[in-house]
Design a protein around this motif. Sequence first.
Motif, PDB file in Angstrom:
ATOM      1  N   UNK A 197      36.225  77.756  71.619  1.00  0.00           N
ATOM      2  CA  UNK A 197      34.783  78.030  71.602  1.00  0.00           C
ATOM      3  C   UNK A 197      34.304  78.446  70.214  1.00  0.00           C
ATOM      4  N   UNK A 198      35.115  79.206  69.481  1.00  0.00           N
ATOM      5  CA  UNK A 198      34.719  79.630  68.138  1.00  0.00           C
ATOM      6  C   UNK A 198      34.544  78.418  67.230  1.00  0.00           C
ATOM      7  N   UNK A 199      35.487  77.484  67.291  1.00  0.00           N
ATOM      8  CA  UNK A 199      35.400  76.270  66.488  1.00  0.00           C
ATOM      9  C   UNK A 199      34.148  75.475  66.857  1.00  0.00           C
ATOM     10  N   UNK A 200      33.844  75.415  68.147  1.00  0.00           N
ATOM     11  CA  UNK A 200      32.650  74.691  68.598  1.00  0.00           C
ATOM     12  C   UNK A 200      31.367  75.330  68.093  1.00  0.00           C
ATOM     13  N   UNK A 201      31.325  76.656  68.094  1.00  0.00           N
ATOM     14  CA  UNK A 201      30.133  77.350  67.601  1.00  0.00           C
ATOM     15  C   UNK A 201      29.954  77.131  66.098  1.00  0.00           C
ATOM     16  N   UNK A 202      31.056  77.191  65.353  1.00  0.00           N
ATOM     17  CA  UNK A 202      30.985  76.981  63.906  1.00  0.00           C
ATOM     18  C   UNK A 202      30.525  75.562  63.586  1.00  0.00           C
ATOM     19  N   UNK A 203      31.034  74.585  64.328  1.00  0.00           N
ATOM     20  CA  UNK A 203      30.634  73.193  64.127  1.00  0.00           C
ATOM     21  C   UNK A 203      29.155  73.004  64.446  1.00  0.00           C
ATOM     22  N   UNK A 204      28.697  73.621  65.530  1.00  0.00           N
ATOM     23  CA  UNK A 204      27.287  73.507  65.905  1.00  0.00           C
ATOM     24  C   UNK A 204      26.381  74.148  64.861  1.00  0.00           C
ATOM     25  N   UNK A 205      26.819  75.278  64.292  1.00  0.00           N
ATOM     26  CA  UNK A 205      26.013  75.938  63.260  1.00  0.00           C
ATOM     27  C   UNK A 205      25.910  75.052  62.019  1.00  0.00           C
ATOM     28  N   UNK A 206      27.009  74.438  61.627  1.00  0.00           N
ATOM     29  CA  UNK A 206      26.974  73.548  60.467  1.00  0.00           C
ATOM     30  C   UNK A 206      26.012  72.379  60.701  1.00  0.00           C
ATOM     31  N   UNK A 207      26.109  71.744  61.866  1.00  0.00           N
ATOM     32  CA  UNK A 207      25.232  70.598  62.157  1.00  0.00           C
ATOM     33  C   UNK A 207      23.772  71.019  62.142  1.00  0.00           C
ATOM     34  N   UNK A 208      23.474  72.176  62.721  1.00  0.00           N
ATOM     35  CA  UNK A 208      22.093  72.669  62.734  1.00  0.00           C
ATOM     36  C   UNK A 208      21.636  72.992  61.311  1.00  0.00           C
ATOM     37  N   UNK A 209      22.498  73.643  60.534  1.00  0.00           N
ATOM     38  CA  UNK A 209      22.147  74.023  59.163  1.00  0.00           C
ATOM     39  C   UNK A 209      21.910  72.787  58.304  1.00  0.00           C
ATOM     40  N   UNK A 210      22.788  71.802  58.412  1.00  0.00           N
ATOM     41  CA  UNK A 210      22.633  70.569  57.631  1.00  0.00           C
ATOM     42  C   UNK A 210      21.304  69.883  57.961  1.00  0.00           C
ATOM     43  N   UNK A 211      20.922  69.937  59.228  1.00  0.00           N
ATOM     44  CA  UNK A 211      19.636  69.345  59.622  1.00  0.00           C
ATOM     45  C   UNK A 211      18.466  70.083  59.001  1.00  0.00           C
ATOM     46  N   UNK A 212      18.543  71.426  58.941  1.00  0.00           N
ATOM     47  CA  UNK A 212      17.466  72.197  58.323  1.00  0.00           C
ATOM     48  C   UNK A 212      17.340  71.846  56.835  1.00  0.00           C
ATOM     49  N   UNK A 213      18.460  71.673  56.168  1.00  0.00           N
ATOM     50  CA  UNK A 213      18.441  71.390  54.735  1.00  0.00           C
ATOM     51  C   UNK A 213      17.950  69.971  54.444  1.00  0.00           C
ATOM     52  N   UNK A 214      18.202  69.061  55.364  1.00  0.00           N
ATOM     53  CA  UNK A 214      17.685  67.691  55.190  1.00  0.00           C
ATOM     54  C   UNK A 214      16.181  67.650  55.400  1.00  0.00           C
ATOM     55  N   UNK A 215      15.717  68.507  56.353  1.00  0.00           N
ATOM     56  CA  UNK A 215      14.281  68.496  56.697  1.00  0.00           C
ATOM     57  C   UNK A 215      13.419  69.078  55.625  1.00  0.00           C
TER      58      UNK A 215
END
Length: 215
Positions: A197-215
């Motif tokens: 679950x920790x790995x999944x949360x970290x991966x989800x945070x990265x994907x969300x963060x990358x999307x914010x930076x692209x936007x």
Amino acid sequence: MPAPSPKTPKTIAIVSQKGGSGKTTLALHLAAAATHAKKTSCVVDTDPQATAAAWGDWRGDFLPVVVTSPPARLARTIENAHKQDVEFVVIDTPPHAESAMREAIKAADLVLIPSRPRAFDLHALEAIAEMVNFTKTPAYVVLNAVPAGATKQVAEATEAAKALGLKTCPVTFGERADFHRSSARGEVAAEVDAEGKAAGEASALWKWTAKQLRG
């Protein structure tokens, strides 16, 4: 013709007034996830305790790179990263250090504010809210060490942040043993248990963060 200038690295500041809020955990996991996504990344550790730098020492030659920098030299450190074609910079800041946080926020494209969903921790958001509201830097509270099943607690914390003019990241970090276990070994959660679950949360945070930076 001169060579084209490398792109300015996307920069995230991890800030919190509270010690133990999870700043270093967020910083290291974001930078490691960026590296896994084939982005050249580094962590800039501005905390005199140098916890992120110690993690980098334990990690050895494996990426991401961790460098130390006093807050007064933060802009120069990011400029040096720029010259080395670093694409993604994460700034880890000390608690109780407004000047360091101000420098980090000033340098950042995005600010993440880790906080446990408890009254004392949420109260500490007020000073940071004033800083980011002044600079207009996009900022989000990342709820960390969230107890299992704490839906009401998360909702209340989200409302408390909203009252200060802060948005809340939709990704939360639970109180996971893998975060603690991996840090002590110079690793990240995905390297301890890629399916956890920790790995999944970290991966989800990265994907969300990358999307914010692209936007």
